[in-house]
Design a protein around this motif. Structure first.
Motif, PDB file in Angstrom:
ATOM      1  N   UNK A 220       4.596  10.748   6.526  1.00 50.95           N
ATOM      2  CA  UNK A 220       5.785  10.205   7.142  1.00 50.95           C
ATOM      3  C   UNK A 220       6.885  10.095   6.104  1.00 50.95           C
ATOM      4  N   UNK A 221       8.116  10.133   6.579  1.00 51.21           N
ATOM      5  CA  UNK A 221       9.278  10.003   5.712  1.00 51.21           C
ATOM      6  C   UNK A 221       9.848   8.597   5.872  1.00 51.21           C
ATOM      7  N   UNK A 222       9.996   7.926   4.748  1.00 54.06           N
ATOM      8  CA  UNK A 222      10.593   6.596   4.748  1.00 54.06           C
ATOM      9  C   UNK A 222      11.955   6.697   4.082  1.00 54.06           C
ATOM     10  N   UNK A 223      12.706   5.620   4.120  1.00 55.50           N
ATOM     11  CA  UNK A 223      13.973   5.594   3.395  1.00 55.50           C
ATOM     12  C   UNK A 223      13.731   5.591   1.883  1.00 55.50           C
ATOM     13  N   UNK A 224      12.508   5.426   1.477  1.00 56.90           N
ATOM     14  CA  UNK A 224      12.134   5.464   0.065  1.00 56.90           C
ATOM     15  C   UNK A 224      11.423   6.767  -0.300  1.00 56.90           C
ATOM     16  N   UNK A 225      11.389   7.716   0.632  1.00 59.17           N
ATOM     17  CA  UNK A 225      10.768   9.014   0.354  1.00 59.17           C
ATOM     18  C   UNK A 225       9.523   9.259   1.182  1.00 59.17           C
ATOM     19  N   UNK A 226       8.922  10.408   0.932  1.00 58.43           N
ATOM     20  CA  UNK A 226       7.745  10.862   1.662  1.00 58.43           C
ATOM     21  C   UNK A 226       6.511  10.046   1.272  1.00 58.43           C
ATOM     22  N   UNK A 227       5.703   9.688   2.270  1.00 51.18           N
ATOM     23  CA  UNK A 227       4.458   8.967   2.039  1.00 51.18           C
ATOM     24  C   UNK A 227       3.335   9.686   2.773  1.00 51.18           C
ATOM     25  N   UNK A 228       2.189   9.762   2.118  1.00 50.03           N
ATOM     26  CA  UNK A 228       0.987  10.337   2.736  1.00 50.03           C
ATOM     27  C   UNK A 228      -0.120   9.306   2.645  1.00 50.03           C
ATOM     28  N   UNK A 229      -0.841   9.155   3.748  1.00 52.80           N
ATOM     29  CA  UNK A 229      -2.022   8.305   3.719  1.00 52.80           C
ATOM     30  C   UNK A 229      -3.212   9.150   4.146  1.00 52.80           C
ATOM     31  N   UNK A 230      -4.330   8.910   3.532  1.00 53.25           N
ATOM     32  CA  UNK A 230      -5.564   9.632   3.859  1.00 53.25           C
ATOM     33  C   UNK A 230      -6.447   8.722   4.695  1.00 53.25           C
TER      34      UNK A 230
ATOM     35  N   UNK B 249       0.825  -1.217   0.000  1.00 58.74           N
ATOM     36  CA  UNK B 249       0.000   0.000   0.000  1.00 58.74           C
ATOM     37  C   UNK B 249       0.855   1.261   0.000  1.00 58.74           C
ATOM     38  N   UNK B 250       1.998   1.204   0.687  1.00 55.63           N
ATOM     39  CA  UNK B 250       2.867   2.372   0.851  1.00 55.63           C
ATOM     40  C   UNK B 250       3.993   2.436  -0.171  1.00 55.63           C
ATOM     41  N   UNK B 251       4.044   1.458  -1.067  1.00 54.75           N
ATOM     42  CA  UNK B 251       5.113   1.372  -2.077  1.00 54.75           C
ATOM     43  C   UNK B 251       6.499   1.432  -1.443  1.00 54.75           C
ATOM     44  N   UNK B 252       6.682   0.637  -0.404  1.00 50.89           N
ATOM     45  CA  UNK B 252       7.979   0.520   0.261  1.00 50.89           C
ATOM     46  C   UNK B 252       8.423  -0.933   0.127  1.00 50.89           C
ATOM     47  N   UNK B 253       9.545  -1.119  -0.553  1.00 44.15           N
ATOM     48  CA  UNK B 253      10.043  -2.460  -0.814  1.00 44.15           C
ATOM     49  C   UNK B 253      11.435  -2.618  -0.202  1.00 44.15           C
ATOM     50  N   UNK B 254      11.857  -3.845   0.074  1.00 45.29           N
ATOM     51  CA  UNK B 254      13.073  -4.059   0.857  1.00 45.29           C
ATOM     52  C   UNK B 254      14.392  -3.666   0.187  1.00 45.29           C
ATOM     53  N   UNK B 255      14.393  -3.498  -1.112  1.00 49.67           N
ATOM     54  CA  UNK B 255      15.633  -3.160  -1.808  1.00 49.67           C
ATOM     55  C   UNK B 255      16.241  -1.900  -1.206  1.00 49.67           C
TER      56      UNK B 255
ATOM     57  N   UNK C 135      19.575  -2.107   7.417  1.00 45.59           N
ATOM     58  CA  UNK C 135      19.279  -3.225   8.322  1.00 45.59           C
ATOM     59  C   UNK C 135      19.698  -2.896   9.745  1.00 45.59           C
ATOM     60  N   UNK C 136      18.943  -3.456  10.687  1.00 47.48           N
ATOM     61  CA  UNK C 136      19.376  -3.488  12.080  1.00 47.48           C
ATOM     62  C   UNK C 136      20.011  -4.871  12.263  1.00 47.48           C
ATOM     63  N   UNK C 137      20.161  -5.296  13.484  1.00 44.02           N
ATOM     64  CA  UNK C 137      20.733  -6.617  13.722  1.00 44.02           C
ATOM     65  C   UNK C 137      19.863  -7.714  13.102  1.00 44.02           C
ATOM     66  N   UNK C 138      18.531  -7.573  13.210  1.00 40.57           N
ATOM     67  CA  UNK C 138      17.662  -8.636  12.700  1.00 40.57           C
ATOM     68  C   UNK C 138      16.488  -8.166  11.850  1.00 40.57           C
ATOM     69  N   UNK C 139      16.366  -6.862  11.597  1.00 40.62           N
ATOM     70  CA  UNK C 139      15.241  -6.331  10.819  1.00 40.62           C
ATOM     71  C   UNK C 139      15.722  -5.322   9.796  1.00 40.62           C
ATOM     72  N   UNK C 140      14.829  -5.008   8.892  1.00 42.66           N
ATOM     73  CA  UNK C 140      15.064  -3.876   7.993  1.00 42.66           C
ATOM     74  C   UNK C 140      14.344  -2.665   8.568  1.00 42.66           C
ATOM     75  N   UNK C 141      14.936  -1.496   8.373  1.00 42.84           N
ATOM     76  CA  UNK C 141      14.352  -0.240   8.834  1.00 42.84           C
ATOM     77  C   UNK C 141      13.712   0.452   7.645  1.00 42.84           C
ATOM     78  N   UNK C 142      12.555   1.040   7.850  1.00 41.98           N
ATOM     79  CA  UNK C 142      11.872   1.687   6.736  1.00 41.98           C
ATOM     80  C   UNK C 142      11.591   3.159   6.981  1.00 41.98           C
ATOM     81  N   UNK C 143      11.627   3.614   8.236  1.00 45.94           N
ATOM     82  CA  UNK C 143      11.322   5.004   8.577  1.00 45.94           C
ATOM     83  C   UNK C 143      12.578   5.838   8.722  1.00 45.94           C
TER      84      UNK C 143
END
Length: 160
Positions: free
Chosen positions: A149-159, A111-117, A121-129
């Motif tokens: 909100x700002x993600x590592x993939x850019x700004x996202x807005x949800x309504x 929904x947010x167009x945020x993909x893992x590429x 990474x943290x020790x055991x997770x990926x960070x997205x914010x």
């Protein structure tokens, strides 16, 4: 160039907590609806209750709550929305949950167009914010209409 490593913190499973709106006018209280085994709070059922801080007896709304074990979230200044944003990236699970009087809305990575590429990474997770830019409610004509909100993939807005 130095390497930065983020340490992961396991959930504390605080079974009862409260979050105030930024203007301090409203409070959201998360607590058990049905208690299960004392040593397994993740199996309990939870609810969120939003109250007017000027009159604690005045309940604005109550809703089922999907507790993740972390005691965080944001309550809008009008008391109409409570938002939980996941710290960790999950490709299939919900990243954002929006609670209100009449519904619960979930937003996932798709929904947010945020993909893992290329997500860090943290020790055991990926960070997205992007933690340097906190989430904010979007207001229009005195009403809360969404979240930015700002993600590592850019700004996202949800309504909402």
């Amino acid at each position: 160039m130095p390497t930065v490593i983020f340490a992961d913190s396991p959930p504390q499973w605080c079974t009862k907590y409260a979050i105030e709106s930024a203007n301090k006018r409203f409070v959201a209280e998360v607590g058990p609806k049905e208690v299960g085994p004392k040593d397994k709070p993740w199996k309990w059922k939870y609810k969120i209750t939003v109250r007017d801080n000027t009159n604690k007896a005045d309940i604005l709304w109550t809703q089922e709550y999907h507790h993740t074990g972390y005691s965080s979230g944001m309550l809008s200044n009008d008391g109409m929305f409570f938002v939980y944003v996941e710290t960790w990236y999950y490709p299939l699970g919900n990243l954002i949950t929006v609670y209100s009087k009449n519904k619960i809305r979930n937003f996932n990575a798709f929904n947010l167009s945020v993909y893992p590429i290329d997500l860090p990474r943290s020790v055991s997770h990926r960070l997205w914010l992007d933690y340097n830019k906190p989430e904010q409610f979007i207001e229009k004509n005195g009403r809360i209409i969404g979240l930015v909100l700002e993600t590592y993939k850019g700004r996202r807005e949800i309504k909402f």
